[in-house]
Design a protein around this motif. Structure first.
Motif, PDB file in Angstrom:
ATOM      1  N   PHE A 223       0.836  -1.193   0.000  1.00 47.62           N
ATOM      2  CA  PHE A 223       0.000   0.000   0.000  1.00 47.62           C
ATOM      3  C   PHE A 223       0.879   1.254   0.000  1.00 47.62           C
ATOM      4  O   PHE A 223       0.669   2.174  -0.785  1.00 47.62           O
ATOM      5  N   ASN A 224       1.877   1.267   0.869  1.00 47.68           N
ATOM      6  CA  ASN A 224       2.752   2.432   0.952  1.00 47.68           C
ATOM      7  C   ASN A 224       3.508   2.658  -0.347  1.00 47.68           C
ATOM      8  O   ASN A 224       3.720   3.796  -0.767  1.00 47.68           O
ATOM      9  N   ALA A 226       2.498   1.880  -3.355  1.00 45.64           N
ATOM     10  CA  ALA A 226       1.572   2.458  -4.335  1.00 45.64           C
ATOM     11  C   ALA A 226       1.343   3.934  -4.039  1.00 45.64           C
ATOM     12  O   ALA A 226       1.315   4.771  -4.942  1.00 45.64           O
ATOM     13  N   LEU A 227       1.225   4.257  -2.766  1.00 45.56           N
ATOM     14  CA  LEU A 227       1.012   5.655  -2.373  1.00 45.56           C
ATOM     15  C   LEU A 227       2.225   6.508  -2.741  1.00 45.56           C
ATOM     16  O   LEU A 227       2.090   7.592  -3.330  1.00 45.56           O
ATOM     17  N   GLY A 230       2.520   7.093  -6.432  1.00 42.88           N
ATOM     18  CA  GLY A 230       1.486   8.031  -6.862  1.00 42.88           C
ATOM     19  C   GLY A 230       1.827   9.460  -6.480  1.00 42.88           C
ATOM     20  O   GLY A 230       1.673  10.381  -7.286  1.00 42.88           O
TER      21      GLY A 230
ATOM     22  N   ASN B  45      -3.601  12.808  -6.828  1.00 41.84           N
ATOM     23  CA  ASN B  45      -3.173  11.445  -7.147  1.00 41.84           C
ATOM     24  C   ASN B  45      -4.314  10.441  -7.005  1.00 41.84           C
ATOM     25  O   ASN B  45      -4.429   9.511  -7.799  1.00 41.84           O
ATOM     26  N   PHE B 243      -8.248   4.799  -2.213  1.00 45.99           N
ATOM     27  CA  PHE B 243      -7.624   3.773  -3.049  1.00 45.99           C
ATOM     28  C   PHE B 243      -8.671   2.918  -3.756  1.00 45.99           C
ATOM     29  O   PHE B 243      -8.371   2.225  -4.719  1.00 45.99           O
ATOM     30  N   ARG B 247      -6.815   2.096  -6.921  1.00 42.04           N
ATOM     31  CA  ARG B 247      -6.189   0.801  -6.658  1.00 42.04           C
ATOM     32  C   ARG B 247      -7.132  -0.096  -5.860  1.00 42.04           C
ATOM     33  O   ARG B 247      -6.861  -0.435  -4.713  1.00 42.04           O
ATOM     34  N   TYR B 250      -5.652  -2.980  -3.867  1.00 40.55           N
ATOM     35  CA  TYR B 250      -4.980  -2.653  -2.608  1.00 40.55           C
ATOM     36  C   TYR B 250      -6.002  -2.360  -1.526  1.00 40.55           C
ATOM     37  O   TYR B 250      -5.838  -2.758  -0.378  1.00 40.55           O
ATOM     38  N   VAL B 254      -6.418  -4.014   2.209  1.00 41.85           N
ATOM     39  CA  VAL B 254      -6.369  -3.212   3.435  1.00 41.85           C
ATOM     40  C   VAL B 254      -7.647  -3.413   4.252  1.00 41.85           C
ATOM     41  O   VAL B 254      -7.597  -3.680   5.451  1.00 41.85           O
TER      42      VAL B 254
END
Lengths: 260, 347
Positions: A223-224, A226-227, A230, B45, B243, B247, B250, B254
């Motif tokens: 997750f991090n 991807a963040l 981005g 984003n 997200f 995404r 993802y 989560v």
């Protein structure tokens, strides 16, 4: 004559990039090159290497920023022909401080003085351990999925793991795991391939729970990552040519490619 | 109010909203500029292209824009206003309780006003907290542990002063402590995002609820681990939720981890307005299902019941909101007028 010099200059630059590929972002456990943090890595006529990098936000933690810069310098310095390495961080809240510290060859504690109460060893170890757990569970999950017996896996020695016949994906996961295996030291009697973060052996009957429990470490890192990717794209014009020469994207384990 | 295809009404409490002024006129220095630009990077984003604002609009929006985005175009029934002062970055502060209070005053039935404190403010800060609580009777506070203040770049909840403030807050009627971690905490060699201090205070203050914003991200893994052991630790979904658009894979992982570790009763929806807007977040969330392969792994399923808890029931419980009574208040204030058509839609 000039073309010969050009080609060797290009070779040196390529060597620098290959060294940089070995440096990871500690939180994401991915190479700084694949993350597109490095914007410049040039070799001048005196064999001095000039590296510039930037991060996804102005606020990225000072400690990780420094670790990456320091690791890049160490990695490149290992090349025998390198005379000097300069590393510059751009667009960051601590850019001036970190760049000044790096230029003088100071460590983190020296760079930050009263704002730090020690160096970065503990922080580094915390995140190397997470990387160890993440790489280990990815490999274990793959081996179980491809039919390996849990009872056999927990008994397996490091040598046996190295000799194990695995498919291509398994081979890649094994290499990644073995790169971090030494983070955890064994109890003196064991040279087991798989141990937990304390160095204790795993149990066959709880192996799936163990893998399941550590999944959160992987999910968090994915997750991090991807963040961060981005935010970097939102922050910088990524069409500007980036010299990610030879910087093949690493394939993170776990979450499948369709999520990307 | 969100209405399902079957006409079922879902009451929505937005756990995390801001009414900020990040405009250049209010910026004190480069950090103020970088702060709002960092928020804007999150916004641009992760928002769908059609929902993207200009940096200008994003830096400072007016009260009507916010009201309409939340309650008219969006499905929020109520929203919690979470202050973030940032006095070292912004001349009049970024998003103060006072600024939020003006917002609440014009729509009292819509907003839950939270206060804030900073343990580094000492006796003066305790006094200010007291005054604030007498004036606004907040049930919650928002703490931003990475706020810069003079030479200090942040604090930990385990600092001695933090304990004093938490004790005082509890005495003044605070029940809910929203914690937002940030990147700068002295000493800088430690991990600023470490959530271990929340574990510690959650044990010490059993009667307070600790809502960890962004579910502890970027330390979701450690957050899950502590939240599963502490009955009074909750997770706020802001940052994770968007997200769902860019995404979804993802997000599925989560949310399924969160459901696995902390369960459906302890997750709170938050848009983090103005970083994101409720309309698209909730449209996507209501349509979302955890893919089968992920469910197989965790056993987590996002049922309608669970969605209702996350979107409103959990926050209503923490803030003592009587949903039926609140609906009547909103209705009486004309808050559902825009829904009239669908309320009386053909059977």
């Amino acid at each position: 004559m000039s073309s010969m010099r050009d080609s060797s200059a290009a070779d040196r630059k390529a060597e620098v990039w290959r060294r940089l590929e070995t440096v990871t972002d500690p939180e994401l456990d991915e190479p700084v090159t694949a993350l597109e943090f490095v914007t410049r890595a040039d070799v001048d006529a005196n064999n001095c290497v000039h590296i510039e990098f930037r991060l996804p936000t102005y606020w990225c933690a000072a400690n990780f920023s420094f670790l990456m810069a320091d690791d890049m310098r160490s990695a490149v310095k290992e090349l025998p022909w390198v005379a000097e390495v300069s590393v510059m961080l751009g667009e960051h809240m601590y850019a001036d401080k970190i760049n000044a510290g790096l230029a003088r060859g100071l460590n983190f504690q020296e760079t930050f003085g009263a704002e730090a109460d020690g160096d970065l060893d503990e922080l580094r170890r915390t995140f190397l351990l997470k990387a160890f757990q993440r790489r280990q569970t990815a490999l274990l999950a793959h081996l179980v999925e491809t039919g390996r017996d849990a009872a056999r896996l927990v008994e397996m020695t490091l040598d046996e793991l190295a000799d194990l016949e695995v498919d291509e994906a398994g081979s890649r996961l094994r290499t990644r795991y073995l790169e971090r295996r030494s983070i955890v030291s064994d109890s003196p009697t064991s040279s087991r391939a798989f141990v937990d973060a304390d160095g204790d052996p795993l149990q066959a009957e709880t192996l799936s729970t163990y893998v399941r429990t550590l999944r959160r470490v992987d999910v968090n890192a994915e997750f991090n990552s991807a963040l961060c990717r981005g935010l970097l794209h939102a922050r910088f014009d990524m069409d500007t040519p980036l010299s990610t020469k030879g910087g093949r994207r690493s394939e993170p384990s776990g979450i499948s490619a369709q999520d990307m | 109010m969100y209405r399902t295809a079957n006409g079922e009404e879902i009451f929505v409490i937005d756990g995390h909203t801001h009414f900020w002024d990040g405009s250049p006129a209010n910026q004190k220095n480069v950090h103020g500029k970088q702060f709002i630009e960092c928020f804007y990077a999150y916004h641009s984003n992760l928002s769908p292209p059609s929902e993207k604002w200009t940096l200008d609009k994003f830096s400072k929006y007016d009260a009507k824009t916010m009201h309409d985005d939340l309650f008219v175009h969006g499905y929020d029934d109520m929203a919690i206003l979470q202050p973030t002062y940032l006095g070292d970055f912004y001349k009049n502060g970024f998003n103060t309780t006072e600024r939020n209070a003006a917002m609440k005053k014009s729509h009292p039935e819509r907003f839950i006003l939270n206060s804030a404190f900073d343990p580094r403010d000492g006796a003066k800060g305790l006094e200010a907290l007291h005054e604030n609580c007498e004036k606004y009777h907040p049930k919650g506070v928002k703490l931003y542990t990475a706020e810069w203040k003079g030479d200090s770049k942040g604090y930990k909840l385990t600092d001695k002063e933090s304990y004093k403030f938490l004790e005082a807050a509890q005495k003044y009627g605070i029940k809910n402590v929203h914690v937002h971690k940030g990147p700068t905490i002295i000493p800088l060699n430690r991990d600023a995002f470490d959530v271990a201090d929340i574990d510690d205070v959650a044990t010490s203050f059993q009667d307070l609820n600790f809502i960890v914003e962004h579910c502890g991200l970027p330390r979701l893994d450690d957050f899950c681990w502590i939240a599963t052991q502490e009955t009074n630790v909750y997770g706020g979904l802001a940052v994770a939720l968007p997200f769902i658009h860019t995404r979804p894979g993802y997000f599925a992982h989560v949310i399924s981890e969160l459901l696995f570790w902390i369960g459906p009763d302890k997750i709170l929806y938050g848009s983090d307005y103005g970083i994101w807007t409720p309309k698209w977040l909730i449209d996507k969330f209501m349509a979302f299902e955890i893919p089968e392969d992920v469910t197989k792994e965790t056993g987590s399923v996002l049922t309608l019941e669970t969605k209702k808890k996350i979107l409103g029931l959990n926050a209503a419980r923490l803030y003592g909101i009587d949903i039926e009574a609140q609906k009547k208040k909103i209705e009486a204030a004309g808050g559902y007028a825009h829904l009239a058509e669908s309320v009386h839609a053909p059977e």
